[in-house]
Write a protein that holds these residues in place. Structure first.
Motif, PDB file in Angstrom:
ATOM      1  N   VAL A  92       0.858  -1.193   0.000  1.00  0.00           N
ATOM      2  CA  VAL A  92       0.000   0.000   0.000  1.00  0.00           C
ATOM      3  C   VAL A  92       0.889   1.237   0.000  1.00  0.00           C
ATOM      4  N   ASP A  93       1.112   1.778  -1.195  1.00  0.00           N
ATOM      5  CA  ASP A  93       1.862   3.039  -1.281  1.00  0.00           C
ATOM      6  C   ASP A  93       0.867   4.201  -1.358  1.00  0.00           C
ATOM      7  N   ALA A  94       1.371   5.390  -1.627  1.00  0.00           N
ATOM      8  CA  ALA A  94       0.483   6.566  -1.583  1.00  0.00           C
ATOM      9  C   ALA A  94      -0.660   6.467  -2.588  1.00  0.00           C
ATOM     10  N   PHE A  95      -0.364   5.945  -3.793  1.00  0.00           N
ATOM     11  CA  PHE A  95      -1.417   5.857  -4.805  1.00  0.00           C
ATOM     12  C   PHE A  95      -2.496   4.856  -4.361  1.00  0.00           C
ATOM     13  N   SER A  96      -2.056   3.718  -3.818  1.00  0.00           N
ATOM     14  CA  SER A  96      -3.017   2.745  -3.288  1.00  0.00           C
ATOM     15  C   SER A  96      -3.833   3.376  -2.165  1.00  0.00           C
ATOM     16  N   ALA A  97      -3.140   4.124  -1.298  1.00  0.00           N
ATOM     17  CA  ALA A  97      -3.820   4.734  -0.154  1.00  0.00           C
ATOM     18  C   ALA A  97      -4.884   5.734  -0.611  1.00  0.00           C
ATOM     19  N   LEU A  98      -4.571   6.500  -1.662  1.00  0.00           N
ATOM     20  CA  LEU A  98      -5.562   7.447  -2.183  1.00  0.00           C
ATOM     21  C   LEU A  98      -6.812   6.698  -2.657  1.00  0.00           C
ATOM     22  N   MET A  99      -6.591   5.590  -3.358  1.00  0.00           N
ATOM     23  CA  MET A  99      -7.732   4.810  -3.846  1.00  0.00           C
ATOM     24  C   MET A  99      -8.526   4.225  -2.680  1.00  0.00           C
ATOM     25  N   ILE A 100      -7.819   3.860  -1.613  1.00  0.00           N
ATOM     26  CA  ILE A 100      -8.513   3.338  -0.421  1.00  0.00           C
ATOM     27  C   ILE A 100      -9.351   4.444   0.226  1.00  0.00           C
ATOM     28  N   VAL A 101      -8.816   5.660   0.231  1.00  0.00           N
ATOM     29  CA  VAL A 101      -9.586   6.802   0.761  1.00  0.00           C
ATOM     30  C   VAL A 101     -10.860   6.983  -0.059  1.00  0.00           C
ATOM     31  N   ILE A 102     -10.710   6.943  -1.382  1.00  0.00           N
ATOM     32  CA  ILE A 102     -11.875   7.100  -2.263  1.00  0.00           C
ATOM     33  C   ILE A 102     -12.911   6.021  -1.962  1.00  0.00           C
ATOM     34  N   ALA A 103     -12.443   4.771  -1.915  1.00  0.00           N
ATOM     35  CA  ALA A 103     -13.369   3.653  -1.689  1.00  0.00           C
ATOM     36  C   ALA A 103     -14.020   3.766  -0.314  1.00  0.00           C
ATOM     37  N   SER A 104     -13.252   4.169   0.693  1.00  0.00           N
ATOM     38  CA  SER A 104     -13.794   4.249   2.060  1.00  0.00           C
ATOM     39  C   SER A 104     -14.875   5.324   2.158  1.00  0.00           C
ATOM     40  N   LEU A 105     -14.568   6.516   1.661  1.00  0.00           N
ATOM     41  CA  LEU A 105     -15.536   7.621   1.741  1.00  0.00           C
ATOM     42  C   LEU A 105     -16.794   7.291   0.935  1.00  0.00           C
ATOM     43  N   SER A 106     -16.587   6.810  -0.300  1.00  0.00           N
ATOM     44  CA  SER A 106     -17.727   6.517  -1.171  1.00  0.00           C
ATOM     45  C   SER A 106     -18.575   5.400  -0.587  1.00  0.00           C
ATOM     46  N   ALA A 107     -17.932   4.308  -0.182  1.00  0.00           N
ATOM     47  CA  ALA A 107     -18.682   3.152   0.314  1.00  0.00           C
ATOM     48  C   ALA A 107     -19.493   3.521   1.546  1.00  0.00           C
ATOM     49  N   PHE A 108     -18.921   4.351   2.416  1.00  0.00           N
ATOM     50  CA  PHE A 108     -19.643   4.745   3.638  1.00  0.00           C
ATOM     51  C   PHE A 108     -20.901   5.547   3.285  1.00  0.00           C
ATOM     52  N   ALA A 109     -20.716   6.581   2.454  1.00  0.00           N
ATOM     53  CA  ALA A 109     -21.859   7.430   2.079  1.00  0.00           C
ATOM     54  C   ALA A 109     -22.914   6.624   1.318  1.00  0.00           C
ATOM     55  N   ILE A 110     -22.454   5.769   0.421  1.00  0.00           N
ATOM     56  CA  ILE A 110     -23.371   5.003  -0.428  1.00  0.00           C
ATOM     57  C   ILE A 110     -24.156   3.980   0.402  1.00  0.00           C
ATOM     58  N   THR A 111     -23.491   3.342   1.353  1.00  0.00           N
ATOM     59  CA  THR A 111     -24.186   2.328   2.157  1.00  0.00           C
ATOM     60  C   THR A 111     -25.241   2.969   3.057  1.00  0.00           C
ATOM     61  N   ILE A 112     -24.912   4.108   3.649  1.00  0.00           N
ATOM     62  CA  ILE A 112     -25.900   4.815   4.482  1.00  0.00           C
ATOM     63  C   ILE A 112     -27.126   5.184   3.636  1.00  0.00           C
ATOM     64  N   TYR A 113     -26.839   5.665   2.432  1.00  0.00           N
ATOM     65  CA  TYR A 113     -27.918   6.017   1.495  1.00  0.00           C
ATOM     66  C   TYR A 113     -28.758   4.774   1.180  1.00  0.00           C
ATOM     67  N   SER A 114     -28.067   3.647   0.930  1.00  0.00           N
ATOM     68  CA  SER A 114     -28.767   2.410   0.548  1.00  0.00           C
ATOM     69  C   SER A 114     -29.674   1.909   1.658  1.00  0.00           C
ATOM     70  N   LEU A 115     -29.269   2.105   2.903  1.00  0.00           N
ATOM     71  CA  LEU A 115     -30.070   1.589   4.018  1.00  0.00           C
ATOM     72  C   LEU A 115     -31.497   2.120   3.964  1.00  0.00           C
ATOM     73  N   MET A 116     -31.655   3.336   3.409  1.00  0.00           N
ATOM     74  CA  MET A 116     -33.006   3.866   3.259  1.00  0.00           C
ATOM     75  C   MET A 116     -33.562   3.636   1.853  1.00  0.00           C
ATOM     76  N   SER A 117     -32.742   3.865   0.827  1.00  0.00           N
ATOM     77  CA  SER A 117     -33.270   3.773  -0.541  1.00  0.00           C
ATOM     78  C   SER A 117     -33.705   2.348  -0.890  1.00  0.00           C
ATOM     79  N   GLU A 118     -33.096   1.356  -0.258  1.00  0.00           N
ATOM     80  CA  GLU A 118     -33.443  -0.035  -0.550  1.00  0.00           C
ATOM     81  C   GLU A 118     -34.362  -0.631   0.520  1.00  0.00           C
ATOM     82  N   SER A 119     -34.785   0.212   1.477  1.00  0.00           N
ATOM     83  CA  SER A 119     -35.494  -0.333   2.644  1.00  0.00           C
ATOM     84  C   SER A 119     -36.822  -0.993   2.294  1.00  0.00           C
ATOM     85  N   GLU A 120     -37.432  -0.564   1.194  1.00  0.00           N
ATOM     86  CA  GLU A 120     -38.727  -1.137   0.832  1.00  0.00           C
ATOM     87  C   GLU A 120     -38.600  -2.309  -0.137  1.00  0.00           C
TER      88      GLU A 120
END
Lengths: 526, 114
Positions: A92-120
């Motif tokens: 995990v070098d800096a470029f890998s770490a940047l991609m991990i930051v992207i995935a972490s931020l996106s996945a968190f926001a998207i999953t919270i959104y999904s908990l409601m958008s997919e609730s029905e």
């Protein structure tokens, strides 16, 4: 387990936690619904926290190496291995770490959104299990330093992605899109596997750093390069292999579409990793050829993507074409850096800045395009249509969604002070030094992007209230929170671009350009 | 000038704080100009209605211009381009595979030649 022990095993936890969450979700979901919601939330919160902690460690202390199954997690070359890194190693070098930051931020926001958008919706256990598997695939692709291991994670992300695209059958349309995604991904992965076989047959190693130190650029190596680069370009949606993108992004649930954008960017990461870290010095006699190959893909993607977006009537299909177009900017910026990699003067004068612009655009695009897809999902959630000809007047009833859409739309069009402007400015100015014509194309594409999103804004939110949408109202708080998190990052990165460049982006550029350091992390002796 | 928040591009500089300040000034100036407007303006009276040659203003419902009506001129002027580009997006998976394999063949040939 102490904190230092957790810190030492962060790379393994990055995969283990979402994997465990994925496989236990059906079990937990069987107990009751509320417990599943809590489980999914805790799973994604832990995964994102691990990802961000690992990235912080990398940006603070340097490249993190993790050897699976070894007595010491940093022992890359066991005494009896003959100098070959035989185990699976995460680098995990800096470029890998940047991609991990992207995935972490996106996945968190998207999953919270999904908990409601997919609730029905039905089948939530499988949905979240697949979502976490997709996260595993993305994290693994960007963290691994092993080529075969990369193939495994590529397959995990492709299969989980295809299943998620087809998950809401939608009268067969979604299934067809999922099938297309699966077909192309499988063929692409097969090419990658053949390339890995060609390299392994010659050099007896699978570790990327070890391979990089042994490559001779034989005829088989050249064939392997084509077999690696083209499928990865296809997976990131580069023209003329982008055709799957609008079909797939349109029919997938909006939260999944936002995550598929990140998955595509993981392929883009791999493309750059192959060109710079694996083949880097071997193509020194022809940096310009390889650089121009990437640039041409970029320019085609920018122009074809945006011009195909303008006539679209389905909001998600329109946004999907813009995803293709924005990928073009990243290819253009990094392509210019690759083209001048052998010319130290040009590299320092504008090549590094172009690469910084292209890489900065990766994280910016993940944030604003994710946000835009979530706003499209919010509109669909309330009114049940994506057809721009039928929509209108929703600004009266969905003001927050409208604000989030405006932030995303202005960012993607490169309007100050949002994040898209900062990365595009770097690209315009540096690429202009390389070729003014390319820079002008990039600016024209931005103008067309703005025109396209003015149309979307007008079509969805402007105009008088419509009777058929009289019952429409703002989306639930969880969905707003998901959109708000991404919007916050879009605004923040736009306000402090130099801090982001210094702290996150330039280390990535250095990591890509300094191939010796990448190899030395595994093999030592740099 | 090395202000906080300044992005140095290597060729110039960009400071979002200055942009925001300029934007705020523009907003204030706009509001000031607006404040100098007529004070006898009353909402909901004939003053707010558009003058359409003495005709009554049509109902707002159904007055929304749909997306397809926008950029007609742009699309018409690029008709030849779109007539070639759009049909390439067939939706047929085998066509997509042909593009992938075609590009790979080209790249492979270029790679072997250099």
């Amino acid at each position: 387990m102490t904190i230092s022990s957790i810190a030492q095993h962060l790379p393994a936890l990055l995969i283990a936690v979402p994997l465990l969450t994925a496989f236990l979700t059906p079990l937990v979901g069987g107990v009751n619904r509320s417990l599943r919601v809590l489980w999914v939330f805790l799973g994604i919160a832990a995964t994102s926290a691990i990802g961000l902690a690992l990235a912080w460690k990398v940006f603070t202390y340097g490249t993190v190496i993790y050897v699976f199954g070894a007595a010491s997690v940093t022992q890359t070359l066991p005494p009896d291995s003959g100098g070959i890194p035989i185990r699976i190693i995460f680098e995990v070098d800096a470029f890998s770490a940047l991609m991990i930051v992207i995935a972490s931020l996106s996945a968190f926001a998207i999953t919270i959104y999904s908990l409601m958008s997919e609730s029905e919706c039905s089948g939530q256990d499988g949905f979240y299990a697949l979502l976490f598997l997709l996260v595993v695939g993305i994290m693994g692709m960007v963290a691994t330093g092993d080529l075969f291991n990369f193939f495994v994670f590529l397959e995990i992300s492709s299969l989980a992605g295809a299943a998620l695209v087809a998950y809401r059958v939608d009268k067969g349309v979604a299934v067809e899109a999922g099938l297309k995604y699966a077909l192309l991904s499988t063929l692409g992965a097969l090419c990658v596997l053949i390339a890995i076989g060609l390299l392994f047959a010659q050099y007896n190693v699978l570790n990327i750093a070890a391979l990089a130190s042994r490559l001779q650029f034989t005829t088989l190596d050249k064939i392997a390069l084509a077999l690696l680069v083209v499928p990865l370009a296809m997976k990131c949606g580069a023209v003329p292999m982008h055709f799957w993108t609008p079909d797939t992004y349109t029919t997938a649930p909006s939260s999944i579409t936002a995550l598929l954008v990140v998955s595509s960017q993981a392929s883009l990461y791999a493309l750059f990793r192959i060109l710079f870290s694996l083949y880097g010095h071997l193509i020194h006699f022809s940096y310009a050829t390889f650089g121009w190959f990437v640039i041409i893909l970029g320019v085609l993607s920018m122009f074809v993507g945006v011009t195909m977006a303008i006539p679209q009537k389905d909001v998600k299909r329109l946004m999907a074409y813009h995803a293709v177009s924005q990928t073009g900017y990243m290819l253009l910026g990094v392509g210019v850096g690759l083209a001048v990699l052998g010319d130290r003067t040009a590299l320092n004068a504008y090549g590094l800045t172009a690469m910084a612009g292209g890489i900065f655009h990766i994280i910016n695009h993940a944030m604003y395009k994710g946000l835009l897809f979530l706003t499209a999902g919010a509109v669909f959630y309330r009114v049940g249509t994506r057809n721009l000809n039928k929509l209108g007047g929703l600004g009266h009833t969905m003001p927050w969604t409208m604000v989030f859409f405006m932030i995303g739309a202005l960012a993607i069009a490169g309007i100050p002070p949002f994040n898209g402007f900062a990365s595009k400015l770097l690209i315009y100015e540096s690429v202009f030094r390389f070729s003014p014509f390319l820079s002008i194309i990039a600016m024209v594409v931005s103008i067309l992007t703005l025109a396209s999103f003015v149309k979307v804004f007008h079509s969805i939110f402007m105009g008088p209230r419509r009777e058929e949408f009289a019952a429409a109202r703002e989306v639930p708080p969880a969905m707003m929170l998901g959109m708000g998190l991404l919007a916050l990052v879009v605004v923040l990165f736009g306000l402090i671009p130099q801090t982001i460049i210094d702290g996150l982006i330039m280390p990535c550029v250095t990591a890509l350009v300094d191939r010796g350091a990448y190899m030395a992390s595994i093999l030592g002796g740099h | 000038m090395n202000l906080a928040w300044t992005l140095h591009t290597g060729f110039g500089a960009w400071n979002p704080a200055i942009w925001l300040a300029a934007f705020a000034v523009a907003v204030v100036v706009t509001l000031l100009i607006r404040a100098w407007g007529r004070k006898d303006y009353r909402k909901g009276t004939n003053q707010t209605k558009p003058f359409i040659s003495g005709n009554e203003e049509p109902s707002h419902s159904g007055g929304h211009i749909p997306a397809s009506n926008l950029y007609w001129g742009f699309l018409e002027s690029l008709k030849a381009y779109y007539e070639r580009l759009v049909p390439l997006h067939t939706g047929v998976p085998t066509d997509y595979l042909i593009w992938l394999l075609g590009v790979m063949a080209v790249v492979m040939v270029i790679g072997l030649v250099i």
